[in-house]
Design a protein around this motif. Structure first.
Motif, mmCIF file in Angstrom:
data_model
loop_
_atom_site.group_PDB
_atom_site.id
_atom_site.type_symbol
_atom_site.label_atom_id
_atom_site.label_comp_id
_atom_site.label_asym_id
_atom_site.label_seq_id
_atom_site.Cartn_x
_atom_site.Cartn_y
_atom_site.Cartn_z
ATOM 1 N N SER A 173 -23.416 -33.275 -47.048
ATOM 2 C CA SER A 173 -24.681 -33.016 -47.512
ATOM 3 C C SER A 173 -25.381 -33.961 -48.708
ATOM 4 C CB SER A 173 -24.886 -31.524 -47.896
ATOM 5 O OG SER A 173 -26.251 -31.227 -48.348
ATOM 6 N N SER A 174 -26.503 -34.550 -48.300
ATOM 7 C CA SER A 174 -27.095 -35.343 -49.486
ATOM 8 C C SER A 174 -28.536 -35.494 -49.137
ATOM 9 C CB SER A 174 -26.337 -36.613 -49.523
ATOM 10 O OG SER A 174 -27.110 -37.465 -50.421
ATOM 11 N N LEU A 233 -23.051 -39.760 -45.246
ATOM 12 C CA LEU A 233 -21.869 -40.211 -44.979
ATOM 13 C C LEU A 233 -22.154 -41.666 -44.793
ATOM 14 C CD1 LEU A 233 -18.672 -40.233 -44.186
ATOM 15 C CD2 LEU A 233 -19.182 -39.573 -42.117
ATOM 16 N N ARG A 234 -21.341 -42.402 -45.522
ATOM 17 C CA ARG A 234 -21.751 -44.004 -45.174
ATOM 18 C C ARG A 234 -20.168 -44.617 -44.616
ATOM 19 N NH1 ARG A 234 -24.458 -48.780 -48.755
ATOM 20 N NH2 ARG A 234 -23.739 -50.508 -47.322
ATOM 21 N N ALA A 235 -20.068 -44.903 -43.618
ATOM 22 C CA ALA A 235 -18.907 -45.203 -43.221
ATOM 23 C C ALA A 235 -18.995 -46.597 -42.388
ATOM 24 C CB ALA A 235 -17.899 -44.340 -42.198
ATOM 25 N N SER A 236 -19.690 -47.667 -43.225
ATOM 26 C CA SER A 236 -20.110 -48.793 -42.365
ATOM 27 C C SER A 236 -19.334 -50.022 -42.439
ATOM 28 C CB SER A 236 -21.675 -49.590 -42.983
ATOM 29 O OG SER A 236 -21.399 -49.298 -44.336
ATOM 30 N N SER A 237 -19.302 -50.752 -41.634
ATOM 31 C CA SER A 237 -18.208 -52.061 -41.753
ATOM 32 C C SER A 237 -16.807 -51.537 -41.807
ATOM 33 C CB SER A 237 -18.697 -53.129 -42.748
ATOM 34 O OG SER A 237 -19.899 -53.388 -42.795
ATOM 35 N N CYS A 238 -16.441 -50.418 -41.262
ATOM 36 C CA CYS A 238 -15.152 -50.037 -41.142
ATOM 37 C C CYS A 238 -14.212 -50.114 -39.904
ATOM 38 C CB CYS A 238 -15.377 -48.465 -41.630
ATOM 39 S SG CYS A 238 -15.658 -48.067 -43.016
ATOM 40 N N GLY A 269 -28.695 -35.102 -44.628
ATOM 41 C CA GLY A 269 -28.921 -36.614 -45.050
ATOM 42 C C GLY A 269 -28.382 -37.550 -43.879
ATOM 43 N N ALA A 270 -28.491 -38.852 -44.183
ATOM 44 C CA ALA A 270 -28.339 -39.796 -43.332
ATOM 45 C C ALA A 270 -26.807 -40.179 -42.911
ATOM 46 C CB ALA A 270 -29.042 -41.073 -43.852
ATOM 47 N N LEU A 271 -26.716 -40.544 -41.910
ATOM 48 C CA LEU A 271 -25.360 -40.744 -41.191
ATOM 49 C C LEU A 271 -25.405 -42.469 -40.957
ATOM 50 C CD1 LEU A 271 -22.544 -40.309 -40.091
ATOM 51 C CD2 LEU A 271 -23.441 -39.624 -38.016
ATOM 52 N N ASN A 272 -24.528 -43.116 -41.846
ATOM 53 C CA ASN A 272 -24.441 -44.773 -41.532
ATOM 54 C C ASN A 272 -23.182 -45.016 -40.907
ATOM 55 O OD1 ASN A 272 -24.740 -47.275 -41.871
ATOM 56 N ND2 ASN A 272 -25.665 -47.319 -43.969
ATOM 57 N N LEU A 273 -22.946 -45.613 -39.844
ATOM 58 C CA LEU A 273 -22.069 -45.937 -38.934
ATOM 59 C C LEU A 273 -22.239 -47.436 -38.864
ATOM 60 C CD1 LEU A 273 -20.919 -43.135 -36.850
ATOM 61 C CD2 LEU A 273 -20.208 -43.613 -39.230
ATOM 62 N N ARG A 274 -23.107 -48.172 -39.432
ATOM 63 C CA ARG A 274 -23.527 -49.530 -39.070
ATOM 64 C C ARG A 274 -22.194 -50.424 -38.955
ATOM 65 N NH1 ARG A 274 -27.771 -49.599 -43.275
ATOM 66 N NH2 ARG A 274 -29.942 -49.481 -42.232
ATOM 67 N N VAL A 310 -29.906 -41.391 -38.399
ATOM 68 C CA VAL A 310 -28.571 -42.042 -38.150
ATOM 69 C C VAL A 310 -28.944 -43.610 -38.355
ATOM 70 C CG1 VAL A 310 -27.623 -40.096 -37.025
ATOM 71 C CG2 VAL A 310 -28.834 -42.200 -35.626
ATOM 72 N N TYR A 311 -27.716 -44.420 -38.553
ATOM 73 C CA TYR A 311 -27.976 -45.921 -38.323
ATOM 74 C C TYR A 311 -26.778 -46.342 -37.861
ATOM 75 C CZ TYR A 311 -31.279 -45.261 -42.222
ATOM 76 O OH TYR A 311 -32.573 -45.116 -43.011
ATOM 77 N N LEU A 312 -26.941 -46.781 -36.555
ATOM 78 C CA LEU A 312 -25.717 -47.212 -35.492
ATOM 79 C C LEU A 312 -25.775 -48.543 -35.142
ATOM 80 C CD1 LEU A 312 -26.312 -44.080 -33.173
ATOM 81 C CD2 LEU A 312 -24.752 -44.114 -35.239
#
Length: 234
Positions: free
Chosen positions: A6-7, A13-18, A33-38, A56-58
């Motif tokens: 929650s945010s 949750l930011r798990a980008s470039s993973c 809150g936003a979910l960032n998996l870019r 979301v960010y996909l």
């Protein structure tokens, strides 16, 4: 154990470039809150659609498998919530995940959703052409729809011209009038049965002939465009 993410107004949750073997986003409360998996690469993405946040960010997210298996109608909203707007790559990834498990129907639905989402980014004339393709053949993913339109127009023309035969241009040379083949002559841009050139409708029936000719060209063009798009996807 289940974690709550929650945010409000921020990124939950930011798990980008993973590079991730397995990422489980299931059970528990909905993500706030936003979910960032870019740009991440995930072997197995377990994603419960009920947990998805409103943003979301996909972009450039790659996953080999998506679980659990759910209908395309339930997965599609995930793509429409992308904060970057229309992200074609996200649609391609979801399409590929369905094809890998042999669910071609779901893959086609995702591609149809992609074309409809893309249409909203086009200028008015592009949107108009897109609507025509969608109504006629579902962007090539529903080809039987064109047959339904053709049969409906054929029925309208056959009844109209069957009740009111257009006069022949050259009575001594004209073939016997056939309302079905006359209508087909109007609808099919390439094939000719020799009826259209031999008879000349008048008044409202002439207007109907123009409408049938126009609809025939629209159907033919949309079918070609749709089939070309579908074949290029194979």
């Amino acid at each position: 154990l289940h974690a709550s993410l929650s945010s409000t107004g921020g990124t939950a949750l930011r798990a980008s470039s993973c590079v991730i073997g397995e990422l489980w986003l299931r059970r528990g409360d909905r993500i706030e809150g936003a979910l960032n998996l870019r740009r991440s690469q995930i072997d197995l993405l377990t994603l419960d659609t009920g947990k998805l946040p409103s943003e979301v960010y996909l972009g450039d997210l790659t996953y080999t498998a998506l679980a659990p298996h759910e209908p395309a109608q339930r997965r599609r909203p995930m793509l429409e919530r992308d904060g970057d707007g229309f992200v074609p790559y996200a649609y391609e990834q979801l399409t590929a995940s369905y094809r890998r498990i042999g669910d071609d129907d779901a893959a086609r639905l995702v591609q149809l959703a992609k074309q409809r989402r893309r249409r909203r980014t086009l200028p008015w004339y592009g949107r108009l052409w897109g609507h025509l393709q969608d109504v006629a053949v579902g962007y090539g993913f529903r080809p039987l729809r064109a047959g339904g339109w053709l049969l409906s127009l054929l029925a309208v023309g056959s009844v109209a011209y069957g009740l009111h035969h257009p006069p022949p241009l050259k009575p001594a040379e004209a073939p016997d009038f056939n309302p079905v083949f006359y209508t087909l002559d109007l609808l099919l841009p390439v094939i000719s049965f020799g009826q259209e050139s031999a008879f000349a409708p008048e008044g409202g029936y002439q207007t109907l002939s123009y409408v049938l000719i126009l609809m025939g060209w629209i159907l033919a063009t949309t079918v070609v465009a749709g089939v070309t798009r579908t074949v290029s996807r194979q």
